[in-house]
Scaffold this motif. Structure first.
Motif, PDB file in Angstrom:
ATOM      1  N   SER A  15       0.789  -1.201  -0.139  1.00 30.21           N
ATOM      2  CA  SER A  15      -0.047  -0.168  -0.015  1.00 30.21           C
ATOM      3  C   SER A  15       0.774   1.376  -0.215  1.00 30.21           C
ATOM      4  N   GLN A  16       0.350   2.480  -0.381  1.00 30.15           N
ATOM      5  CA  GLN A  16       1.045   3.619  -0.637  1.00 30.15           C
ATOM      6  C   GLN A  16       1.029   4.290   0.848  1.00 30.15           C
ATOM      7  N   PRO A  17       1.975   5.007   1.377  1.00 27.44           N
ATOM      8  CA  PRO A  17       1.822   5.704   2.544  1.00 27.44           C
ATOM      9  C   PRO A  17       0.673   6.782   2.539  1.00 27.44           C
ATOM     10  N   ALA A  18       0.095   6.593   3.729  1.00 26.85           N
ATOM     11  CA  ALA A  18      -1.101   7.846   3.577  1.00 26.85           C
ATOM     12  C   ALA A  18      -0.643   9.346   3.483  1.00 26.85           C
ATOM     13  N   GLY A  19      -1.356  10.020   2.528  1.00 25.49           N
ATOM     14  CA  GLY A  19      -1.107  11.524   2.326  1.00 25.49           C
ATOM     15  C   GLY A  19      -2.456  11.962   1.732  1.00 25.49           C
ATOM     16  N   PRO A  20      -1.980  13.239   1.291  1.00 25.72           N
ATOM     17  CA  PRO A  20      -3.250  13.890   0.644  1.00 25.72           C
ATOM     18  C   PRO A  20      -3.966  13.054  -0.268  1.00 25.72           C
ATOM     19  N   GLY A  21      -5.096  12.753  -0.468  1.00 24.65           N
ATOM     20  CA  GLY A  21      -5.865  12.069  -1.437  1.00 24.65           C
ATOM     21  C   GLY A  21      -5.677  10.698  -1.209  1.00 24.65           C
ATOM     22  N   ARG A  22      -4.731  10.083  -0.373  1.00 24.88           N
ATOM     23  CA  ARG A  22      -4.564   8.626  -0.378  1.00 24.88           C
ATOM     24  C   ARG A  22      -5.105   8.110   1.010  1.00 24.88           C
ATOM     25  N   PRO A  23      -5.645   6.794   0.844  1.00 23.55           N
ATOM     26  CA  PRO A  23      -6.103   6.428   2.131  1.00 23.55           C
ATOM     27  C   PRO A  23      -5.218   5.950   3.161  1.00 23.55           C
ATOM     28  N   PRO A  24      -5.705   5.947   4.506  1.00 26.38           N
ATOM     29  CA  PRO A  24      -4.571   5.307   5.422  1.00 26.38           C
ATOM     30  C   PRO A  24      -4.050   4.065   5.177  1.00 26.38           C
ATOM     31  N   SER A  25      -3.030   3.604   5.700  1.00 26.78           N
ATOM     32  CA  SER A  25      -2.313   2.318   5.505  1.00 26.78           C
ATOM     33  C   SER A  25      -3.295   1.101   5.649  1.00 26.78           C
ATOM     34  N   GLY A  26      -3.052   0.172   4.665  1.00 27.25           N
ATOM     35  CA  GLY A  26      -4.133  -0.918   5.215  1.00 27.25           C
ATOM     36  C   GLY A  26      -5.281  -0.901   4.339  1.00 27.25           C
ATOM     37  N   GLN A  27      -5.860   0.230   3.903  1.00 29.65           N
ATOM     38  CA  GLN A  27      -6.932   0.478   3.007  1.00 29.65           C
ATOM     39  C   GLN A  27      -6.372   0.619   1.604  1.00 29.65           C
ATOM     40  N   ARG A  28      -7.265  -0.036   0.755  1.00 34.39           N
ATOM     41  CA  ARG A  28      -6.752  -0.009  -0.705  1.00 34.39           C
ATOM     42  C   ARG A  28      -8.081   0.418  -1.699  1.00 34.39           C
ATOM     43  N   ARG A  29      -7.527   1.415  -2.461  1.00 39.37           N
ATOM     44  CA  ARG A  29      -8.663   1.690  -3.558  1.00 39.37           C
ATOM     45  C   ARG A  29      -8.295   0.686  -4.587  1.00 39.37           C
ATOM     46  N   PRO A  30      -9.663   0.720  -5.366  1.00 38.44           N
ATOM     47  CA  PRO A  30      -9.534  -0.334  -6.340  1.00 38.44           C
ATOM     48  C   PRO A  30      -8.554   0.210  -7.385  1.00 38.44           C
ATOM     49  N   THR A  31      -7.873  -1.007  -8.221  1.00 37.15           N
ATOM     50  CA  THR A  31      -6.927  -0.295  -9.051  1.00 37.15           C
ATOM     51  C   THR A  31      -7.488   0.372 -10.301  1.00 37.15           C
ATOM     52  N   SER A  32      -8.897   0.203 -10.396  1.00 41.06           N
ATOM     53  CA  SER A  32      -9.392   0.961 -11.677  1.00 41.06           C
ATOM     54  C   SER A  32      -9.340   2.538 -11.552  1.00 41.06           C
ATOM     55  N   THR A  33      -9.113   2.990 -10.083  1.00 35.01           N
ATOM     56  CA  THR A  33      -8.989   4.417 -10.049  1.00 35.01           C
ATOM     57  C   THR A  33      -7.816   5.080 -10.468  1.00 35.01           C
ATOM     58  N   GLY A  34      -6.802   4.256 -10.728  1.00 37.57           N
ATOM     59  CA  GLY A  34      -5.448   4.883 -11.274  1.00 37.57           C
ATOM     60  C   GLY A  34      -4.532   4.867 -10.058  1.00 37.57           C
ATOM     61  N   THR A  35      -4.847   4.427  -8.817  1.00 36.77           N
ATOM     62  CA  THR A  35      -3.937   4.654  -7.574  1.00 36.77           C
ATOM     63  C   THR A  35      -2.804   3.251  -7.950  1.00 36.77           C
ATOM     64  N   PRO A  36      -1.604   3.849  -7.906  1.00 34.70           N
ATOM     65  CA  PRO A  36      -0.416   2.784  -8.219  1.00 34.70           C
ATOM     66  C   PRO A  36      -0.464   1.846  -6.960  1.00 34.70           C
TER      67      PRO A  36
END
Length: 199
Positions: A15-36
């Motif tokens: 998971s990517q570290p939490a930051g602006p526009g990113r969910p906290p660690s442990g939660q993942r957005r669906p890959t269809s949204t473009g999140t690496p």
């Protein structure tokens, strides 16, 4: 941290570290949204870690470290028996069949190819006998004319014609006369010729 054998095939999801526009660690957005995101599927036998290769052991330790830091999640998947590639034995070279042998009966001036009579003219027979009598020597056309024909006044192309006919009668599968370009002819190193001087 321990990894049970039941998780021998798992998907690792860093998971990517939490930051602006990113969910906290442990939660993942669906890959269809473009999140690496990176999904790595590992199949490492955990029954005997000591038997693992060094690269597999390092990979397993790195995955455990990511899990302990909360930078990855583990999702158990269905266990399937994966076919293990079996290394193939190196192909053995196919043995090349030995070239047919020539047997010269000097007394009767005849030649046998694998036991079968080979019809040669007088000059073809004399040319073959001369080359066989000097197996590692190269002869010029003039030398062959003098030794086999008994004179040097014929055209040197006469030698080429008789060599070509001799090769044709013996067969292309029998190495016999080697051309030494710019010089002349010699008996081939691979030639299998025996002489019976009493036959």
């Amino acid at each position: 941290m321990s990894v049970s054998p039941a998780s021998s095939r798992a998907g690792w999801h860093p998971s990517q570290p939490a930051g602006p526009g990113r969910p906290p660690s442990g939660q993942r957005r669906p890959t269809s949204t473009g999140t690496p995101s990176l999904t790595v599927t590992l199949c490492i036998p955990l029954t005997n870690e000591e038997a693992l290769t060094p690269p597999a052991r390092r990979l397993l330790e790195a995955a455990r470290e990511l899990l302990e830091r909360g930078e990855a999640t583990i999702t158990a998947g269905p266990q399937r028996a994966e076919p293990v590639p079996v290394p193939r034995a190196p192909a053995r070279p196919v043995p090349t069949p030995a070239a047919p042998a020539l047997h010269i009966l000097a007394a009767s001036r005849s030649v046998l190819r694998d036991g079968e009579p080979l019809p040669l003219t007088r000059l073809e027979f004399d040319l073959l006998m001369h080359l066989v009598a000097h197996p590692r020597r190269v002869f010029t056309r003039l030398q062959l004319l003098a030794a086999v024909w008994g004179y040097e006044h014929a055209g040197v192309r006469t030698v080429d014609v008789h060599v070509r006919r001799l090769r044709g009668k013996v067969g292309v599968d029998v190495p016999l006369v080697t051309t030494v370009y710019g010089v002349g002819y010699r008996l081939a190193d691979e030639a299998r010729v025996t002489i019976d001087r009493t036959g």
